[in-house]
Design an enzyme around this catalytic site. Structure first.
Site, PDB file in Angstrom:
ATOM      1  N   MET A 206      34.915 -42.949 -28.298  1.00 53.30           N
ATOM      2  CA  MET A 206      34.167 -43.887 -29.313  1.00 53.30           C
ATOM      3  C   MET A 206      34.204 -43.529 -31.003  1.00 53.30           C
ATOM      4  O   MET A 206      34.895 -42.377 -30.872  1.00 53.30           O
ATOM      5  CB  MET A 206      32.759 -44.094 -28.951  1.00 53.30           C
ATOM      6  CG  MET A 206      32.418 -44.350 -27.530  1.00 53.30           C
ATOM      7  SD  MET A 206      30.723 -44.612 -26.917  1.00 53.30           S
ATOM      8  CE  MET A 206      29.853 -45.542 -28.343  1.00 53.30           C
ATOM      9  N   HIS A 207      34.160 -44.352 -31.534  1.00 55.32           N
ATOM     10  CA  HIS A 207      33.684 -44.076 -33.096  1.00 55.32           C
ATOM     11  C   HIS A 207      34.855 -44.093 -33.893  1.00 55.32           C
ATOM     12  O   HIS A 207      34.889 -44.029 -35.201  1.00 55.32           O
ATOM     13  CB  HIS A 207      33.123 -42.725 -33.186  1.00 55.32           C
ATOM     14  CG  HIS A 207      31.619 -42.378 -32.511  1.00 55.32           C
ATOM     15  ND1 HIS A 207      30.571 -43.510 -32.316  1.00 55.32           N
ATOM     16  CD2 HIS A 207      31.234 -41.328 -31.472  1.00 55.32           C
ATOM     17  CE1 HIS A 207      29.603 -43.199 -31.550  1.00 55.32           C
ATOM     18  NE2 HIS A 207      30.104 -41.888 -30.811  1.00 55.32           N
TER      19      HIS A 207
ATOM     20  N   ASP B  55      33.576 -44.665 -23.588  1.00 54.30           N
ATOM     21  CA  ASP B  55      33.534 -43.964 -22.621  1.00 54.30           C
ATOM     22  C   ASP B  55      31.957 -43.606 -21.911  1.00 54.30           C
ATOM     23  O   ASP B  55      32.050 -43.440 -20.766  1.00 54.30           O
ATOM     24  CB  ASP B  55      34.532 -42.606 -22.923  1.00 54.30           C
ATOM     25  CG  ASP B  55      33.533 -41.960 -24.153  1.00 54.30           C
ATOM     26  OD1 ASP B  55      32.547 -42.260 -24.701  1.00 54.30           O
ATOM     27  OD2 ASP B  55      34.165 -40.889 -24.531  1.00 54.30           O
TER      28      ASP B  55
END
Length: 482
Positions: A76-77, A233
């Protein structure tokens, strides 16, 4: 057959499941990370695609032609910034990148309610502060931005050609209004982001697009098969474990670490740095403690000592408690929210061995989960029994240590190491309409439970207190070094 693709930090992992949900095949291809300066962490998204193609090509050709749908999961991110031609402008700034510390402070100053809207206080690893950093430090790149994607959604773009994400991945950007489950124009305003750059948001069980003919020919897959939007995830791991109902939870022991509990409403708890995010499935959210350094320090030490990790783990099992380790190799989120802190060993002596160093690393990982459980308790959530996923679950010693020090029973299934890729494959099953959510997202059979030992003979509370004293002590040391 259904294909799940998980774009991790250290590797692209695939799994194929059949109509009954049984695991049929797995593949993995390693990825490289670059650190162009202190605190920076980047990857090349073209490298992601090459690794994905390589992993798919490694599957048996007859298996590939039998795949009916694809699901996606990923780290992520990360900030994948694309120009008007949908080409990458620069390397991807990853989730464990620490450069945007000042930008987080400025976002919160500009919008004091940012944490309540986005589910957690702005942190450098999130996507929005990275875009503000680019505006200030690389304005030429910022000026070219026309699209911003999350990592897994770049793989989706290459597969189906659409700009789509899901609520769980959108949740980790610091642009997402968690309660309303839509992009926040206000959070975009304070982070130098045009809302038009952001992808459309659909649930992870929905179809994001269909496989392009030329890509299908290259990969040996069937053209036109649906590609599910998938999940970040953490949420994909939850789907793989059936943690899609209120109260269901798990821990993840991958490169990073998470303690995750599904909720039926949006429950922010900003004070304890518990992430409150939209789930990938409709009508649910989750609370998550996020640790930047999950099982990663184990691999770090093995590489540093140039010895097999399995051998060091065996020696750790025989070693007596001695050294202490602070595992913050890339800073920490829960509970400190500190991107600048770094790790260190303490209490070394003449009898210190490589095995005792690895034991200290395992203890530190367990202690980080004790901190996470403490933050959850302060937020009013006290899990007593959860499942576990990720490569770190292979270590019985680590699993027992975490159970002992947190008081939480941990269950390990046969598919524990598969993790988010399994969740992605399950999302593909639902997206193509073959089976409903209730029939697919069930809990796996637990093969082994690690239950807290009342005597806590593997790890002691007094060592936890000593560990917790390391953080403020090393902060003082760090100030002197700077």
């Amino acid at each position: 057959m259904y294909l799940g693709i998980d774009l991790g930090t250290s590797a692209v992992k695939l799994c194929v499941i059949d109509g009954a949900g049984h695991l049929v095949a797995q593949e993995a291809v390693d990825l490289e990370i670059s650190h162009p300066f202190e605190g920076a962490s980047e990857q090349d998204c073209e490298g992601w695609w090459v690794a994905t193609r390589t992993a798919i090509a490694a599957l048996d050709p007859s298996l590939r032609t039998a795949i009916r749908a694809i699901g996606l999961s990923g780290q992520m991110h990360g900030a994948v910034v694309l120009n008007a031609d949908r080409q990458p402008i620069r390397p991807v700034i990853l989730w464990n990148d620490a450069r945007a510390d000042v930008e987080c402070v400025d976002i919160l100053a500009a919008e004091p309610l940012a944490a309540q809207i986005a589910g957690v206080i702005p942190m450098p690893g999130f996507t929005a502060p990275k875009i503000l950093w680019l505006a200030r430090h690389d304005p030429a790149a910022h000026a070219q931005i026309r699209h911003v994607l999350l990592p897994k959604d770049y793989i989706g773009l290459r597969l189906h050609g659409e700009l789509v994400t899901d609520p769980s991945d959108a949740a980790g950007t610091s642009w997402f209004d968690q309660a309303a489950r839509r992009w926040s124009s206000r959070l975009c305003d304070v982070s130098a982001t045009d809302p038009a750059w952001l992808p459309s948001v659909v649930h992870g069980t929905e179809i994001a697009g269909t496989l392009l003919p030329d890509v299908a020919a290259d990969l040996g897959l069937t053209p036109g098969i649906p590609v599910a939007a998938g999940a970040g995830d953490g949420a994909a791991g939850a789907v793989g474990l059936g943690a899609v109902h209120a109260g269901d939870g798990f821990i993840s022991l991958g490169t990073s670490g998470q303690l995750f509990v599904t909720t039926d409403s949006y429950r922010p708890n900003v004070e304890n740095r518990i992430h409150a995010y939209a789930h990938t499935v409709p009508g649910h959210w989750f609370q998550m403690a996020a640790m930047l350094n999950g099982a990663r320090p184990m691999a770090w030490l093995a590489k540093l000592l140039d010895r097999p990790i399995e051998v060091l783990l065996a020696e750790a099992a025989q070693a007596q408690p001695g050294p202490l380790f602070l595992p913050y190799l890339t800073g920490e989120r829960t509970p400190h929210g500190d991107t600048t802190i770094r790790g260190g060993f303490a209490n070394l002596g003449e009898t210190t061995t490589q095995g005792s160093l690895m034991r200290a690393v395992l203890e530190a990982i367990a202690f980080s989960f004790a901190d996470a459980a403490q933050a959850f308790a302060a937020a009013g959530t006290t899990p007593t029994s959860v499942l576990a996923i990720g490569g770190g679950t292979r270590s019985d010693l680590l699993m027992q240590m975490i159970a002992d020090i947190t008081g939480i029973s941990l269950g390990r299934s046969d598919d524990a190491v598969v993790g988010p890729a399994l969740g992605a494959a399950r999302l593909a099953v639902v997206a193509c309409g073959d089976r409903p959510i209730e029939a697919v997202m069930h809990r796996p059979d637990v093969r082994l439970w690690f239950k807290p030992k009342t005597a806590r003979d593997l790890i002691s509370p007094s060592r936890l207190e000593a560990y917790r004293a390391l953080y403020p002590a090393l902060k003082v040391v760090q100030r002197h070094l700077r």
